[in-house]
Write a protein that holds these residues in place. Structure first.
Motif, PDB file in Angstrom:
ATOM      1  N   GLU A 159      45.565 107.475  -7.688  1.00  0.00           N
ATOM      2  CA  GLU A 159      46.392 106.534  -6.483  1.00  0.00           C
ATOM      3  C   GLU A 159      44.748 105.257  -6.570  1.00  0.00           C
TER       4      GLU A 159
ATOM      5  N   HIS B 105      42.973 105.354  -3.979  1.00  0.00           N
ATOM      6  CA  HIS B 105      42.788 105.180  -2.690  1.00  0.00           C
ATOM      7  C   HIS B 105      41.243 105.020  -2.072  1.00  0.00           C
TER       8      HIS B 105
ATOM      9  N   GLU C 183      48.564 108.398   3.491  1.00  0.00           N
ATOM     10  CA  GLU C 183      49.352 107.372   3.531  1.00  0.00           C
ATOM     11  C   GLU C 183      50.923 107.804   2.862  1.00  0.00           C
ATOM     12  N   GLU C 184      50.302 108.750   1.794  1.00  0.00           N
ATOM     13  CA  GLU C 184      50.956 109.501   0.692  1.00  0.00           C
ATOM     14  C   GLU C 184      51.831 109.927   1.642  1.00  0.00           C
TER      15      GLU C 184
ATOM     16  N   HIS D 224      44.886  96.987  -0.775  1.00  0.00           N
ATOM     17  CA  HIS D 224      44.906  98.177  -1.298  1.00  0.00           C
ATOM     18  C   HIS D 224      44.405  98.095  -3.192  1.00  0.00           C
TER      19      HIS D 224
ATOM     20  N   ASP E 215      44.252 102.971   3.327  1.00  0.00           N
ATOM     21  CA  ASP E 215      43.779 104.336   2.887  1.00  0.00           C
ATOM     22  C   ASP E 215      42.942 105.614   2.473  1.00  0.00           C
TER      23      ASP E 215
HETATM   24 ZN   LIG Z   1      48.401 103.593  -1.940  1.00  0.00          ZN
END
Ligand SMILES: [Zn+2]
Length: 529
Positions: A136, A138, A173-174, A198, A108
């Protein structure tokens, strides 16, 4: 003359086995060792990518700087890049090599609203108040996958290895906003194996439904239309779209008690009207409907549509809805996971410094989490959960139901964090993320080599995919032919913050690290009483 002929002939004969040996690539274990050493050699580039993408802080569908930067590196290194794939301006495909097998890397790019945070600082300290940030983690994914891909390219050139390496970004992706569209556009139709990566606090992989904490979902926005009127002078002439939103939400809350415990659903009001003395003619609400499998997700989706319709009947309004995201719950391939697990164990956990541990413990204390510092050991490959409970979603799930796929969790963040928050950004442009990304890149490269060099393993992965995973369950997209990627989302938010963010973009030509550029002492923790 005669002597010379004899001499060259002799030379030829003695060199011949050597020449032949040089054309044979080294055995797999030696190739993997070479890959790991080369990843170590690229540590500076890996760190720069982690830091640079952190500084861009771009929300889903608006990853323009990030995509330009990453594709620039790949192009410079001989990868073929196709921009704007699947009707998504920030999506792309980068390819190197030719022929089978085709190994695709995915990870991501996008960040989280309001998660702006100074890296290396163990308490809430936004870089820019209210701005998006990598809450997150990413920002580390592309550092992992690009590093691995550059190393594989070198090995493929040097040892004449056949096969194709393909990189694809997890745009938005979020918002669970792209993978179903990628599949519809055929981006995975010739792919043999997908290696997803990830960020995590663990070094782990899993197969099938894993720990059972994945859900699938649809993300749907409901737009209600009423009739404006003066809310005090002539309210009887108005029809409130906000009333419809409120009644839909109330209806959903009552019904929630009688849904399967496996469901998870949540909503935010997108538009509640303009001001109280105007009966709102327009209002909108955004729902996520999560469940464990396609039929149950579909059922929730239909129930949501019914609730919306019922709300219009109570209020005299009308409604239309828009699907803005969808995801199948991931199902991961056992054969690839087993190969990947061996590589995780061979690479092992990064060595965390005292500073890393101090930062981790101070942050855990600050947010009221269990104080235990960084993880020291990799996770074993465990049996998948028998009775999944559901939880989070990721639209790579759709890919996993079309091609054998595995999802590497690499250890680039601190344990016990809430997720999707400023706290998850603290370590993400610091040595924890740099070391974790290097470890992740090694495993990605080594697992790719497993499948590039062992065609029978590719076959086994497909046997599992066909005869176990998809024996009874077949992929159906949630998309209708009219659904389009929601590429306008986050545009206004990003435009608002971009001028301020630009001032903080990382400049690796002037500063070794982003922490150095920001003048942040590592780690920065609150004084202990
Ligand atoms: Zn993620």
């Amino acid at each position: 003359m005669g002597n010379m002929f004899r001499f060259t002939g002799l030379l030829f004969v003695t060199l011949l086995p050597g020449v032949l040996a040089a054309q044979q690539p080294p055995a797999l274990p030696a190739l993997k060792q070479e890959a790991a050493a080369q990843v170590d050699g690229l540590q500076t580039l890996t760190q720069q990518m982690v830091d640079e993408i952190f500084s861009f802080s771009e929300l889903g569908f608006q990853e323009f700087e990030t995509s330009r930067y990453v594709t620039g590196i790949l192009e410079k290194n001989g990868f073929q890049v196709e921009l704007g794939v699947a009707g998504i301006p920030t999506a792309w495909v980068a390819t190197y090599g030719s022929g089978k097998p085709v190994i695709a890397f995915i990870t991501d790019l996008d960040c989280i609203p309001r998660a702006s945070q100074k890296p290396g600082v163990a308490y809430h300290a936004p870089m820019i108040e209210g701005a998006p940030g990598h809450g997150e983690g990413h920002n580390s994914g592309m550092a992992v996958n690009v590093t691995a891909a550059l190393v594989l390219k070198k090995l493929m050139d040097k040892h004449h290895l056949a096969g194709t390496i393909r990189l694809i970004p997890g745009v938005a992706e979020e918002l669970l906003g792209t993978k179903a569209f990628y599949l519809r556009a055929g981006l995975f139709k010739d792919v043999d194996v997908v290696l997803g990566a990830h960020v995590s606090h663990q070094f782990a992989t899993t197969y099938a439904t894993g720990e059972g904490t994945w859900s699938g979902l649809v993300s749907v926005q409901y737009f209600f239309h009423g009739k404006a009127a003066h809310a005090a002078a002539r309210p009887w002439e108005g029809l409130s779209a906000l009333d419809a939103v409120s009644l839909m939400n109330a209806g959903w809350e009552f019904r929630r008690e009688h849904l399967r415990p496996q469901q998870r659903s949540h909503y935010i009001v997108l538009n509640g009207g303009d001001q109280p003395n105007v009966v709102p003619s327009e209002a909108a609400v955004w729902y996520y409907f999560r469940e464990l499998d396609y039929p149950h997700i579909k059922e929730l989706y239909e129930l949501g549509n019914t609730m919306a319709q019922a709300a219009t009947m109570m209020t005299g309004t009308t409604v239309h809805h828009k699907l803005v995201g969808s995801a199948w719950p991931p199902f991961l391939n056992k054969v690839i996971a087993e190969a990947q697990q061996e590589n995780i164990e061979a690479v092992g956990m990064p060595k965390w410094s005292d500073s890393d541990q101090t930062l981790a413990k101070a942050l855990q204390k600050e947010i009221g989490a269990k104080v235990e510092g960084m993880k020291e050991n990799v996770e074993p490959l465990s049996e998948p959960a028998k009775n999944p409970t559901g939880g989070v979603s990721d639209d790579v799930g759709d890919i996993s139901w079309n091609v054998p796929m595995v999802y590497l969790m690499y250890p680039a963040n601190i344990p016990n964090l809430p997720g999707h928050s400023w706290a998850n950004g603290v370590a993400m442009a610091a040595p924890i993320a740099h070391k974790g990304s290097t470890a992740g890149a090694k495993v990605q490269a080594m697992t790719a080599l497993d499948f590039l060099r062992q065609p029978e393993l590719v076959k086994q992965a497909w046997d599992y995919f066909r005869n176990v995973q998809t024996k009874e369950v077949h992929y159906e997209s949630f998309l209708s032919p009219d659904d389009k990627p929601a590429i306008e989302m986050n545009k206004e938010k990003m435009e608002k913050f971009a001028p301020q963010l630009k001032k903080f973009y990382y400049d690796p030509t002037r500063y070794k690290t982003y922490l150095e550029q920001l003048g942040i002492q590592y780690p920065t923790v609150k004084a202990q009483p």
